[in-house]
Every structure is written in structure tokens, then in C-alpha cells.
Design a protein around this motif. Sequence first.
Motif, PDB file in Angstrom:
ATOM      1  N   ASN A  74       0.723  -1.482  -0.019  1.00  0.00           N
ATOM      2  CA  ASN A  74       0.174  -0.051   0.171  1.00  0.00           C
ATOM      3  C   ASN A  74       0.958   1.132   0.137  1.00  0.00           C
ATOM      4  N   LEU A  75       1.939   1.447   0.687  1.00  0.00           N
ATOM      5  CA  LEU A  75       2.952   2.572   0.728  1.00  0.00           C
ATOM      6  C   LEU A  75       3.576   2.505  -0.539  1.00  0.00           C
ATOM      7  N   LEU A  76       4.174   1.332  -1.030  1.00  0.00           N
ATOM      8  CA  LEU A  76       4.778   1.444  -2.368  1.00  0.00           C
ATOM      9  C   LEU A  76       3.804   2.143  -3.480  1.00  0.00           C
ATOM     10  N   THR A  77       2.657   1.747  -3.593  1.00  0.00           N
ATOM     11  CA  THR A  77       1.777   2.003  -4.743  1.00  0.00           C
ATOM     12  C   THR A  77       1.001   3.389  -4.185  1.00  0.00           C
ATOM     13  N   MET A  78       1.266   3.970  -3.082  1.00  0.00           N
ATOM     14  CA  MET A  78       0.607   5.372  -2.882  1.00  0.00           C
ATOM     15  C   MET A  78      -1.032   4.871  -2.631  1.00  0.00           C
ATOM     16  N   SER A  79      -1.074   3.836  -1.979  1.00  0.00           N
ATOM     17  CA  SER A  79      -2.755   3.587  -1.792  1.00  0.00           C
ATOM     18  C   SER A  79      -2.938   3.247  -0.319  1.00  0.00           C
ATOM     19  N   SER A  80      -2.164   4.044   0.684  1.00  0.00           N
ATOM     20  CA  SER A  80      -2.366   3.698   2.064  1.00  0.00           C
ATOM     21  C   SER A  80      -3.445   4.429   2.841  1.00  0.00           C
ATOM     22  N   GLY A  81      -3.864   5.718   2.136  1.00  0.00           N
ATOM     23  CA  GLY A  81      -4.995   6.354   2.951  1.00  0.00           C
ATOM     24  C   GLY A  81      -4.236   7.271   3.941  1.00  0.00           C
ATOM     25  N   LEU A  82      -2.989   7.426   3.853  1.00  0.00           N
ATOM     26  CA  LEU A  82      -2.090   8.406   4.843  1.00  0.00           C
ATOM     27  C   LEU A  82      -2.711   9.776   4.491  1.00  0.00           C
ATOM     28  N   PRO A  83      -2.904  10.597   5.545  1.00  0.00           N
ATOM     29  CA  PRO A  83      -3.411  11.826   5.259  1.00  0.00           C
ATOM     30  C   PRO A  83      -2.216  12.981   5.086  1.00  0.00           C
ATOM     31  N   GLY A  84      -2.755  14.228   4.649  1.00  0.00           N
ATOM     32  CA  GLY A  84      -1.917  15.120   4.417  1.00  0.00           C
ATOM     33  C   GLY A  84      -2.723  16.400   4.289  1.00  0.00           C
ATOM     34  N   SER A  85      -2.252  17.475   4.818  1.00  0.00           N
ATOM     35  CA  SER A  85      -3.125  18.529   4.654  1.00  0.00           C
ATOM     36  C   SER A  85      -2.962  19.245   2.838  1.00  0.00           C
TER      37      SER A  85
END
Length: 466
Positions: A74-85
Motif C-alpha cells: 500500500n505504501l509503495l503504490t501510494m494507496s495507504s490512505g495516509l493523510p496530508g493537509s
Amino acid sequence: IRHGYVVLDAYYYPYTADMKHQLWSVTKSFTGTLVGIAIDQGLIEGIDQPVLELFPGYTPADSTGHLDQLTVGNLLTMSSGLPGSDSLGVSVEAEMIAEPDAVGYLLNLPISGVRGSVWQYNNLNSDMLTAAVESTAGISFTEFAEVNLFQPLGITDYVWTPYEGDIAFGGFGLWLTPPDMARLGYLYLHQGMWADKQVVASDWVDLSHCVDLDKCPFDDAFGSVGYGYHWWIFQPSFYTAVGAYGQAIAVAPDFDTVVVITSSNIPGSQNPLIFENLIPNRILAAARSESPLPANESAQSALAARVQSLAQPEPTAASPLPAIANEISGQTYDLLTSIYLDPSPDLAEYLFGRTMEVTAFTLNFPNDAEAQLDLDFADGYRVNLPVGLDGVWRTTDSEFGPMAARGGWDETGNRFAVDYQIVGAANCGRFTFRINDEGALNVVWENLASPVGTLVRRAQTEIHDS
């Protein structure tokens, strides 16, 4: 580089082959490579391993269960759902720089419920990957990179910026020379082999740029452009590491070619011109023969002359100084409103080691060919920046790194503009000093390479009262 030969190696003055560049998000492809090496070594079980298993000493505050399901893939493919403002997570990273425990900060960020289903480009994914490798390897991420990637590839001159907790920025922060950037591309062109050593598994190279699309579901994440394991895929011709402001390492297996590009003045909106036109339509389209072409001494001489003219440009005739130049020369002007030389001043202060807040300036005009712009910063630091008025950049050392500037007066003689750059950092802008109708000197600052459009700040001035 084609068929193992450097076909062209050209640098625009004041850049040189041995000058390191801030790679920005090209860093991500190095991070992805090191994750692959960690998997090769058994430090990480694979792309399906839950991220929390890699941090056994942490108990996150998240109670939704989303973090429990988060995987390395998920992290490698930018599909984690991690937030960012913001879309990059830069605002969150600016907060992290002050945290003594960057890992704890990351693991306590809320994970949305879209994990694995929505692609969102975000530096935080890469930051968590560097933290994971460090946690499992038992050494700092930069040490792991040194031993397992840089040493095998012969890369000795680099900088990789860490957070306070010594975890390297995963999404940006790596500085390399263009020839050393090419080494990573050459490694991938040869399926992870360097000389006789398998530095990273051939299967990982394939996964990284989605040879098997079934194993890389985010192959159409951004229009017609795919995203693999921290590499962008421009199928079918090439895949590439992409960094803000025009940084690139492009790998084209069918052409046996690697292309490296650095830049300091490409806005984010122009990045597609590199990857949708320059590389496929100009560079790769020129590679038509599999055998050596007949010798063409005149063309080779013309090319060599062109490369030389870029490296050592000829000055142009400078215009005579207007009368107002003598009146303002040597005067120190205080800005009534500070100007910050970066859109993310807190993060920039961390990366450059001091504030980017300009509070005053002085202009000097000793002759027609060169001026000097002295910038005074809020922390008391002063940069004495020579300015070429003959079309040629002048360079000087500073605590931000090498800086270069050139400029000139407009036809009215009331407007003086200075373009500057922190060489290699892609931090560049323009100061325009204008004499208004009342005779006051006002300033406009523009960020010439903002990923989100040109930023403009205006300030009135007053003569410094010593």
C-alpha cells in the motif's frame, strides 16, 4: 546513455557534472529500490506484510483498525490512505521535523478507510517506508543505503536529509550528481545487475515498473500514466523516477537507454512536457539504429561546440546604468513586510539550516557589467550576491549552498530585476525592484518554479535608519 555509452553529457552554466542536485521526488525511486533490497534480505517478508509488524515496539493510538491492515505494498503504490493537509503531505512533514520521535508521529496519523482502493500521491508513504527499513535493519536508513546500494554502484558523493530521529526523508531529500543519478537507471536497465553483482532482484525491477499489470493494480493512476513501486510508468516506451521542477531518471529497456535530466526552473505544470514530449518524441525517437552510425565529424564538432557554449557562455554587451542606479546604490532598504524565499518556510529552514525570511536588502552598481544584491535575513545572516548584467550568471558560496544571479534594467530605467537560484536545489526566484512615482523603491518577489503556480509577494520599503 545508450548501449552502455554516454552519448551526451551537457551542463548549462553554472552547473557542472560534479555538482549535486536536490532530487526531490526522484528520491522515492531510491527508497523503493532499498525496500526491494530489504525484502531480498528477508528483513521485510514482502509487499503483503502488515506495516505494524515492522514496528513491534509501537502501540498506535488508532482504534479504527485501518492501520492494522496497512501493507508495505500500500505504501509503495501510494494507496495507504495516509493523510496530508496538502497532496504531498509536505505540511505534515513540516510538523514532523520538530518531533524527536518521527516514527511515533507517523504511526499515530489517522488512516482513512480507503486503504488499497484509492491512489493518492503523498510523501508520507515514502517516509514510513524508510522508517520500516530502518526498524528491521537495526541501522539508520542512510547506513543501509550506503552499504547495500551506494557502495555497490560506486556512489560516494551524496547527502540524504534525515528527520530529527535520523530517519531519512523517503519522499525527497537525496542529493546526487547527474552521473550518479544515471547509475540507478543503469541498474534498472540491467534488471538489478551491476557488474557481476545482483544488487536488487530482477523480479523487483519488473514489479517496480509493472511488467505484470495484474500485480500492479495502480497502472492507470494518473490519466494514461501508471504508478508502480515508486516509479512512474509511461507505457510502453519507458518508466521514470520523477522529481519536482524537472528532475528525472528515465529507463527505456526497448531502446537500451537511460536519460537523466535536472532542472531548477520547470514549474509543476510543465513537467508533462518532459515526459510526454521531450523524452519520447525527441530523445527516444532519435534512437533508430541498432548499429553504429557512420562517422560524422562535422556534426560531432557542432555538438561539442554547442555543449561548450552552454558550459561557458559568452557575455553580451551590458546596457549603460540609468541615473537612478547611482541614487539607490549602497542604500539599505528595510522591508515593511518580510519576504520568504520558499512557499514552505518551516520545512525550508530545516532543509537549509537557517531561516529563509528576508527583512532588508542593499543594491550596489559598481559598473555596467555587474551589480551586487545583499540580502539580510531575520536571523542576522547576510548573503552578498553578485549579479551578472551581461547575461552570464555570477556565483557565490552561501550557507544555503552555491547561489547564482543575473539581471538587468528595463527600458524605462525605473525597474531592475534579478533572477537568482540556489544552485542544485531548484530554489529559484526573481526580485523586481521598482521606483514608483513618488520615488520610493518597492519590491516584488516571484517563485519561478512553484509546483502549484507562480507565487508572488510584494513589499514596500523604507531606507534603513542606522
